[in-house]
Scaffold this motif. Structure first.
Motif, PDB file in Angstrom:
ATOM      1  N   MET A 174       2.690 -20.553  -5.682  1.00 36.33           N
ATOM      2  CA  MET A 174       1.613 -19.846  -6.313  1.00 36.33           C
ATOM      3  C   MET A 174       0.776 -19.109  -5.288  1.00 36.33           C
ATOM      4  N   PHE A 175       0.580 -19.725  -4.096  1.00 37.19           N
ATOM      5  CA  PHE A 175      -0.180 -19.080  -3.044  1.00 37.19           C
ATOM      6  C   PHE A 175       0.513 -17.819  -2.563  1.00 37.19           C
ATOM      7  N   LEU A 176       1.816 -17.844  -2.417  1.00 36.75           N
ATOM      8  CA  LEU A 176       2.563 -16.679  -1.972  1.00 36.75           C
ATOM      9  C   LEU A 176       2.528 -15.578  -3.025  1.00 36.75           C
ATOM     10  N   SER A 177       2.588 -15.895  -4.247  1.00 32.52           N
ATOM     11  CA  SER A 177       2.597 -14.869  -5.280  1.00 32.52           C
ATOM     12  C   SER A 177       1.240 -14.170  -5.371  1.00 32.52           C
ATOM     13  N   GLN A 178       0.137 -14.916  -5.154  1.00 30.94           N
ATOM     14  CA  GLN A 178      -1.188 -14.289  -5.198  1.00 30.94           C
ATOM     15  C   GLN A 178      -1.356 -13.351  -4.001  1.00 30.94           C
ATOM     16  N   LYS A 179      -0.898 -13.762  -2.812  1.00 32.19           N
ATOM     17  CA  LYS A 179      -0.971 -12.914  -1.634  1.00 32.19           C
ATOM     18  C   LYS A 179      -0.084 -11.688  -1.813  1.00 32.19           C
ATOM     19  N   TYR A 180       1.088 -11.908  -2.386  1.00 33.53           N
ATOM     20  CA  TYR A 180       2.005 -10.808  -2.638  1.00 33.53           C
ATOM     21  C   TYR A 180       1.384  -9.824  -3.627  1.00 33.53           C
ATOM     22  N   LEU A 181       0.736 -10.336  -4.671  1.00 37.97           N
ATOM     23  CA  LEU A 181       0.080  -9.487  -5.667  1.00 37.97           C
ATOM     24  C   LEU A 181      -1.057  -8.678  -5.045  1.00 37.97           C
ATOM     25  N   GLN A 182      -1.833  -9.274  -4.146  1.00 35.72           N
ATOM     26  CA  GLN A 182      -2.916  -8.556  -3.474  1.00 35.72           C
ATOM     27  C   GLN A 182      -2.366  -7.442  -2.590  1.00 35.72           C
ATOM     28  N   MET A 183      -1.284  -7.725  -1.889  1.00 36.24           N
ATOM     29  CA  MET A 183      -0.686  -6.730  -1.016  1.00 36.24           C
ATOM     30  C   MET A 183      -0.141  -5.554  -1.822  1.00 36.24           C
ATOM     31  N   VAL A 184       0.523  -5.842  -2.905  1.00 37.74           N
ATOM     32  CA  VAL A 184       1.068  -4.778  -3.762  1.00 37.74           C
ATOM     33  C   VAL A 184      -0.069  -3.958  -4.359  1.00 37.74           C
ATOM     34  N   THR A 185      -1.144  -4.627  -4.773  1.00 40.37           N
ATOM     35  CA  THR A 185      -2.292  -3.919  -5.337  1.00 40.37           C
ATOM     36  C   THR A 185      -2.918  -3.009  -4.282  1.00 40.37           C
ATOM     37  N   PHE A 186      -3.079  -3.507  -3.068  1.00 39.22           N
ATOM     38  CA  PHE A 186      -3.660  -2.703  -1.992  1.00 39.22           C
ATOM     39  C   PHE A 186      -2.796  -1.484  -1.683  1.00 39.22           C
ATOM     40  N   ILE A 187      -1.495  -1.702  -1.594  1.00 40.74           N
ATOM     41  CA  ILE A 187      -0.578  -0.583  -1.319  1.00 40.74           C
ATOM     42  C   ILE A 187      -0.621   0.423  -2.464  1.00 40.74           C
ATOM     43  N   GLY A 188      -0.694  -0.060  -3.678  1.00 44.29           N
ATOM     44  CA  GLY A 188      -0.775   0.830  -4.842  1.00 44.29           C
ATOM     45  C   GLY A 188      -2.045   1.676  -4.813  1.00 44.29           C
ATOM     46  N   ILE A 189      -3.177   1.063  -4.472  1.00 46.88           N
ATOM     47  CA  ILE A 189      -4.445   1.801  -4.409  1.00 46.88           C
ATOM     48  C   ILE A 189      -4.387   2.859  -3.314  1.00 46.88           C
ATOM     49  N   VAL A 190      -3.825   2.492  -2.157  1.00 43.38           N
ATOM     50  CA  VAL A 190      -3.714   3.453  -1.052  1.00 43.38           C
ATOM     51  C   VAL A 190      -2.810   4.616  -1.455  1.00 43.38           C
ATOM     52  N   CYS A 191      -1.690   4.325  -2.078  1.00 42.19           N
ATOM     53  CA  CYS A 191      -0.779   5.391  -2.522  1.00 42.19           C
ATOM     54  C   CYS A 191      -1.444   6.289  -3.563  1.00 42.19           C
ATOM     55  N   PHE A 192      -2.162   5.682  -4.487  1.00 42.13           N
ATOM     56  CA  PHE A 192      -2.853   6.464  -5.515  1.00 42.13           C
ATOM     57  C   PHE A 192      -3.905   7.377  -4.892  1.00 42.13           C
ATOM     58  N   ALA A 193      -4.648   6.849  -3.911  1.00 38.87           N
ATOM     59  CA  ALA A 193      -5.678   7.658  -3.234  1.00 38.87           C
ATOM     60  C   ALA A 193      -5.033   8.816  -2.485  1.00 38.87           C
TER      61      ALA A 193
END
Length: 119
Positions: free
Chosen positions: A1-20
């Motif tokens: 569960m800890f890895l999936s939350q970190k993975y989700l945060q990383m994907v969200t951050f990359i998505g926001i950067v790409c969108f910007a």
């Protein structure tokens, strides 16, 4: 569960950067295309103005132009201006000559007074 939350945060951050990045790149492309459209519009207007001027020059080429008669008036004006400048310079030089003569006369009168006093 800890890895999936970190993975989700990383994907969200990359998505926001790409969108910007995509959002900013779209704005510059739109601005560039507007600038290019304005440039083409201005170029078209310039070409129309040049064509209109050529057309008017072609029409006016065969018509008598009374403006050509004004050239001697301009030359006469320049000549009169030169004459007035020369007259002004002559007047100034005559004033200088009169002042020089007055100065010389004053010196002579003063020297005569000194000579009369000495004798």
């Amino acid at each position: 569960m800890f890895l999936s939350q970190k993975y989700l945060q990383m994907v969200t951050f990359i998505g926001i950067v790409c969108f910007a990045c995509l959002a900013t790149s779209e704005n510059t492309q739109n601005e560039r295309s507007v600038a290019e459209a304005q440039l083409m519009h201005d170029k078209g207007k310039t070409i129309e103005e040049i064509n209109r001027q050529r057309w008017l020059q072609g029409l006016l080429g065969s018509i008598h132009n009374p403006g050509r008669r004004e050239v001697p008036l301009l030359k006469n004006f320049r000549r009169d201006l030169r004459r007035s400048n020369e007259d002004e310079q002559q007047r100034i030089s005559s004033i200088r000559n009169m002042r020089n003569l007055q100065y010389k006369h004053a010196i002579l009168a003063h020297s005569k007074k000194l000579m009369e006093r000495d004798s």
